[in-house]
Motif scaffolding. Structure first.
Motif, PDB file in Angstrom:
ATOM      1  N   UNK A  84     -78.929  63.364 -49.393  1.00 17.72           N
ATOM      2  CA  UNK A  84     -77.601  63.963 -49.235  1.00 17.72           C
ATOM      3  C   UNK A  84     -77.595  65.389 -49.726  1.00 17.72           C
ATOM      4  N   UNK A  85     -78.251  65.606 -50.870  1.00 17.45           N
ATOM      5  CA  UNK A  85     -78.349  66.976 -51.388  1.00 17.45           C
ATOM      6  C   UNK A  85     -79.113  67.867 -50.413  1.00 17.45           C
ATOM      7  N   UNK A  86     -80.172  67.261 -49.846  1.00 25.32           N
ATOM      8  CA  UNK A  86     -80.960  68.027 -48.867  1.00 25.32           C
ATOM      9  C   UNK A  86     -80.127  68.338 -47.630  1.00 25.32           C
ATOM     10  N   UNK A  87     -79.279  67.337 -47.256  1.00 22.91           N
ATOM     11  CA  UNK A  87     -78.419  67.578 -46.093  1.00 22.91           C
ATOM     12  C   UNK A  87     -77.409  68.700 -46.370  1.00 22.91           C
ATOM     13  N   UNK A  88     -76.836  68.674 -47.552  1.00 23.04           N
ATOM     14  CA  UNK A  88     -75.870  69.712 -47.907  1.00 23.04           C
ATOM     15  C   UNK A  88     -76.544  71.089 -47.898  1.00 23.04           C
ATOM     16  N   UNK A  89     -77.732  71.105 -48.534  1.00 16.73           N
ATOM     17  CA  UNK A  89     -78.482  72.367 -48.584  1.00 16.73           C
ATOM     18  C   UNK A  89     -78.873  72.812 -47.187  1.00 16.73           C
ATOM     19  N   UNK A  90     -79.263  71.831 -46.346  1.00 16.91           N
ATOM     20  CA  UNK A  90     -79.657  72.146 -44.975  1.00 16.91           C
ATOM     21  C   UNK A  90     -78.476  72.725 -44.185  1.00 16.91           C
ATOM     22  N   UNK A  91     -77.319  72.060 -44.344  1.00 13.27           N
ATOM     23  CA  UNK A  91     -76.118  72.540 -43.637  1.00 13.27           C
ATOM     24  C   UNK A  91     -75.744  73.934 -44.100  1.00 13.27           C
ATOM     25  N   UNK A 119     -70.339  79.572 -29.588  1.00  8.42           N
ATOM     26  CA  UNK A 119     -71.423  78.604 -29.699  1.00  8.42           C
ATOM     27  C   UNK A 119     -71.870  78.461 -31.165  1.00  8.42           C
ATOM     28  N   UNK A 120     -71.919  79.623 -31.846  1.00  6.95           N
ATOM     29  CA  UNK A 120     -72.299  79.562 -33.258  1.00  6.95           C
ATOM     30  C   UNK A 120     -71.239  78.813 -34.072  1.00  6.95           C
ATOM     31  N   UNK A 121     -69.955  79.086 -33.766  1.00  3.33           N
ATOM     32  CA  UNK A 121     -68.884  78.367 -34.444  1.00  3.33           C
ATOM     33  C   UNK A 121     -68.954  76.883 -34.123  1.00  3.33           C
ATOM     34  N   UNK A 122     -69.309  76.608 -32.863  1.00  2.69           N
ATOM     35  CA  UNK A 122     -69.456  75.194 -32.475  1.00  2.69           C
ATOM     36  C   UNK A 122     -70.596  74.535 -33.247  1.00  2.69           C
ATOM     37  N   UNK A 123     -71.693  75.293 -33.414  1.00  2.00           N
ATOM     38  CA  UNK A 123     -72.831  74.736 -34.176  1.00  2.00           C
ATOM     39  C   UNK A 123     -72.484  74.538 -35.659  1.00  2.00           C
ATOM     40  N   UNK A 124     -71.715  75.520 -36.196  1.00  2.00           N
ATOM     41  CA  UNK A 124     -71.281  75.368 -37.598  1.00  2.00           C
ATOM     42  C   UNK A 124     -70.365  74.159 -37.751  1.00  2.00           C
ATOM     43  N   UNK A 125     -69.478  73.995 -36.779  1.00  2.00           N
ATOM     44  CA  UNK A 125     -68.573  72.841 -36.792  1.00  2.00           C
ATOM     45  C   UNK A 125     -69.350  71.536 -36.665  1.00  2.00           C
ATOM     46  N   UNK A 126     -70.332  71.549 -35.768  1.00  2.55           N
ATOM     47  CA  UNK A 126     -71.178  70.353 -35.598  1.00  2.55           C
ATOM     48  C   UNK A 126     -71.929  70.035 -36.889  1.00  2.55           C
ATOM     49  N   UNK A 127     -72.423  71.115 -37.525  1.00  2.46           N
ATOM     50  CA  UNK A 127     -73.155  70.923 -38.771  1.00  2.46           C
ATOM     51  C   UNK A 127     -72.246  70.326 -39.854  1.00  2.46           C
ATOM     52  N   UNK A 150     -69.625  68.482 -39.238  1.00  4.85           N
ATOM     53  CA  UNK A 150     -69.364  67.081 -38.860  1.00  4.85           C
ATOM     54  C   UNK A 150     -70.519  66.177 -39.282  1.00  4.85           C
ATOM     55  N   UNK A 151     -71.752  66.676 -39.012  1.00 11.85           N
ATOM     56  CA  UNK A 151     -72.922  65.899 -39.443  1.00 11.85           C
ATOM     57  C   UNK A 151     -72.928  65.698 -40.958  1.00 11.85           C
TER      58      UNK A 151
END
Length: 594
Positions: free
Chosen positions: A41-48, A160-168, A170-171
């Motif tokens: 989870x920490x890795x996911x947060x850092x990844x996002x 598209x970048x905003x969409x990717x940030x939003x997707x990130x 959501x993930x």
């Protein structure tokens, strides 16, 4: 096989231990799992976070390229082309990092493909505009159209970048929800498992504590028992030894060492070291008796000699048997006793028995002499005295006649004495054959034998019912004869003797002379109205040859009552006398009822 409850069995502790270890591993596994989840989870947060930053950088690099291009177009200053030229490399690097950071997301990879299309389009139009400007081949309409396309492309990139940030995001939210869902039940599960583990460990602790208390008590009891056993070995003059049949290892008690004159535990306990103390003449005998210990369950007792450390020779007796101890191993337990005094006493008894046998042979020879050699000259004396009285008595002086009378009286007493001695000897040596006999019949036979004396003294003999007992008939008959004869002999002058014979059954505790046991006895009393005797002589009258009166006053040899006592002893009974001078005597006979 003895049943042991599970909670008292050692297996119970083993089960608790295994379950507790399993639970601990289980908790450890869950903890590791959730630490891994937390790490992920920490890795996911850092990844996002990194993806979002890199997307921001990406769009920033594109904006820098756009700004540099427009600055150059407006000012003709080539310094504005530096950010434009650098942006291509930076955009490429940034896009690559985003691609790597989102490699595990199919959605983001799909978005990257579309974003790459817009980026390439944006960069192409930027390059095209600069190219046309360098050639001077563009007009206002074309320039305006390019700017509009660039703006739309830039908008597409931004969206598209905003969409990717939003997707990130959501993930990240989905992963956070999964993490929280996992973490919500994990503490409860860990808490419950810890509680169960704590309960099991507490139960195990209580059980172990109880076992330790019991073990401590057992150790104390064993210590006391061991000391008591050591003291008993010292007092009893024996030692003990153990042989572990699994390891073939010997163990000697402290007193085992003392018996052979050594200090306790002063040498290693082995069969070979002990055999060094065995007397050489008994060594093979001891080896033969102890060679089959491993095959036989018992070691029969046997006696042998040893030579102590101080060179004193002692007699030992050893015995033992195999026992199964709690561990399942077989152990041979043996004892060694110092029986020197017993052997010496036995030898002394055997020597005394030989002496007694020799004395009995001499007594037999005496009986033969008394019954043959002594009676033969006595008969001759009586014959010659009878002839002297019948033929020459009148020719004797008064003094001579007195001498003849004294000789006849002495000869008669001699005959009675020899007869009584032979009778006493027969009582001692006769075979003790017991049989059922009616004491009433034996009493009547005794009275019949004494009939002349009874008639002469006009005696009255009264008796109640006597029992039937397992006795030696002729001895009981002689007992009756002697006791009645004694009452007749010591009757009062000018008074008819009265003899009362009474019988009753009593318990042993009812008479002081009887032993303290549960046996019943027949109490038979012979009470007369004779001259009696003083009570101080009540025991002396049963002594051989003991007389209370002068031989001139009453005939007798002093053997009759001794014979009575011997007969009663042969029947495991007791006889006592009670007298009152000039009132009478009472003789009480106690015979076992069984």
């Amino acid at each position: 096989m003895k049943y042991i409850p599970l909670h008292k069995s050692p297996l119970f502790l083993k089960i608790i231990f295994i379950v507790s270890v399993a639970i601990i591993f289980f908790i450890g596994g869950i903890t590791f799992k959730h630490i891994t989840v937390l790490k992920k989870s920490s890795a996911w947060v850092s990844n996002s976070y990194e993806v979002n930053i890199e997307l921001e950088c990406l769009i920033s690099y594109i904006k820098d390229a756009e700004t540099g291009q427009r600055g150059y177009l407006l000012s003709k200053d080539e310094s504005f082309l530096t950010p434009y030229n650098n942006s291509k490399k930076l955009v490429k690097q940034s896009f690559k990092r985003v691609s790597i950071l989102t490699a595990n997301s199919r959605t983001q990879q799909s978005n990257l493909k579309k974003l790459l299309y817009f980026i390439n389009k944006k960069q192409n139009y930027l390059s095209k505009t600069l190219y046309l400007h360098e050639l001077g081949m563009y007009d206002e309409k074309t320039f305006k159209n390019n700017l509009i396309i660039e703006k739309k492309t830039m908008d597409s990139i931004r969206l598209k970048i905003e969409d990717m940030i939003s997707t990130q995001k959501t993930l990240l939210q989905n992963r956070q929800q999964d993490y929280e869902a996992t973490m919500n039940y994990t503490p409860l599960l860990i808490y419950l498992t810890l509680i169960v583990t704590l309960i099991l460990i507490t139960i195990a602790f209580i059980k172990m504590n109880r076992d330790l208390v019991l073990l401590r008590k057992t150790i104390n009891t064993l210590s006391v028992a061991n000391e008591a056993n050591n003291l008993a070995e010292i007092v009893g003059g024996f030692g003990s030894w153990h042989l572990n049949l699994e390891t073939n290892q010997y163990t000697f008690s402290d007193n085992e060492y003392r018996l052979i004159g050594c200090d306790p535990q002063s040498f290693e306990a082995t069969r070979a070291t002990f055999l060094k103390f065995v007397h050489p003449d008994d060594l093979e005998f001891v080896k033969q008796n102890t060679s089959n210990i491993l095959n036989d369950n018992d070691l029969p007792p046997f006696t042998y000699r040893i030579i102590r450390k101080d060179n004193e020779i002692r007699y030992f007796r050893s015995l033992g048997r195999i026992v199964n101890i709690a561990s399942g191993n077989k152990t041979f337990i043996g004892t060694t006793s110092d029986v020197t005094e017993e052997v010496y006493a036995k030898n002394l008894v055997e020597e005394r028995n030989r002496e007694l046998e020799s004395s009995n042979k001499e007594l037999t020879a005496f009986n033969y002499i008394a019954s043959h050699d002594l009676q033969e000259p006595l008969r001759k004396i009586e014959i010659f005295m009878s002839r002297l009285v019948s033929k020459d008595y009148a020719n004797l002086s008064p003094a001579g006649q007195q001498y003849v009378a004294s000789i006849q009286s002495s000869a008669n007493r001699m005959r009675v004495l020899i007869k009584d001695l032979l009778h006493f000897s027969r009582i001692n040596k006769a075979e003790k054959i017991f049989e059922e006999a009616d004491l009433n019949y034996l009493l009547e036979t005794a009275k019949h034998e004494l009939a002349p004396t009874i008639e002469e003294k006009k005696a009255l003999i009264e008796s109640n019912e006597l029992p039937t007992l397992n006795v030696i008939p002729f001895q009981i008959q002689q007992l009756f004869i002697n006791l009645i004869s004694n009452s007749l002999k010591y009757s009062k002058e000018n008074s008819s003797p009265t003899i009362k014979i009474n019988c009753e059954m009593i318990d042993a505790h009812e008479a002081e002379i009887l032993p303290d046991n549960n046996i019943k006895y027949y109490k038979i009393t012979f009470k007369d109205n004779g001259i009696g005797f003083e009570q101080e002589y009540a025991t002396k009258i049963f002594i051989l040859f003991n007389r209370l009166h002068n031989k001139n006053e009453y005939q007798g040899t002093g053997i009759g009552l001794a014979i009575c006592q011997k007969i009663v002893e042969n029947h495991k009974g007791f006889i006592v006398a009670k007298g009152e001078l000039n009132v009478g005597s009472t003789f009480t006979v106690y015979l076992p009822a069984e």
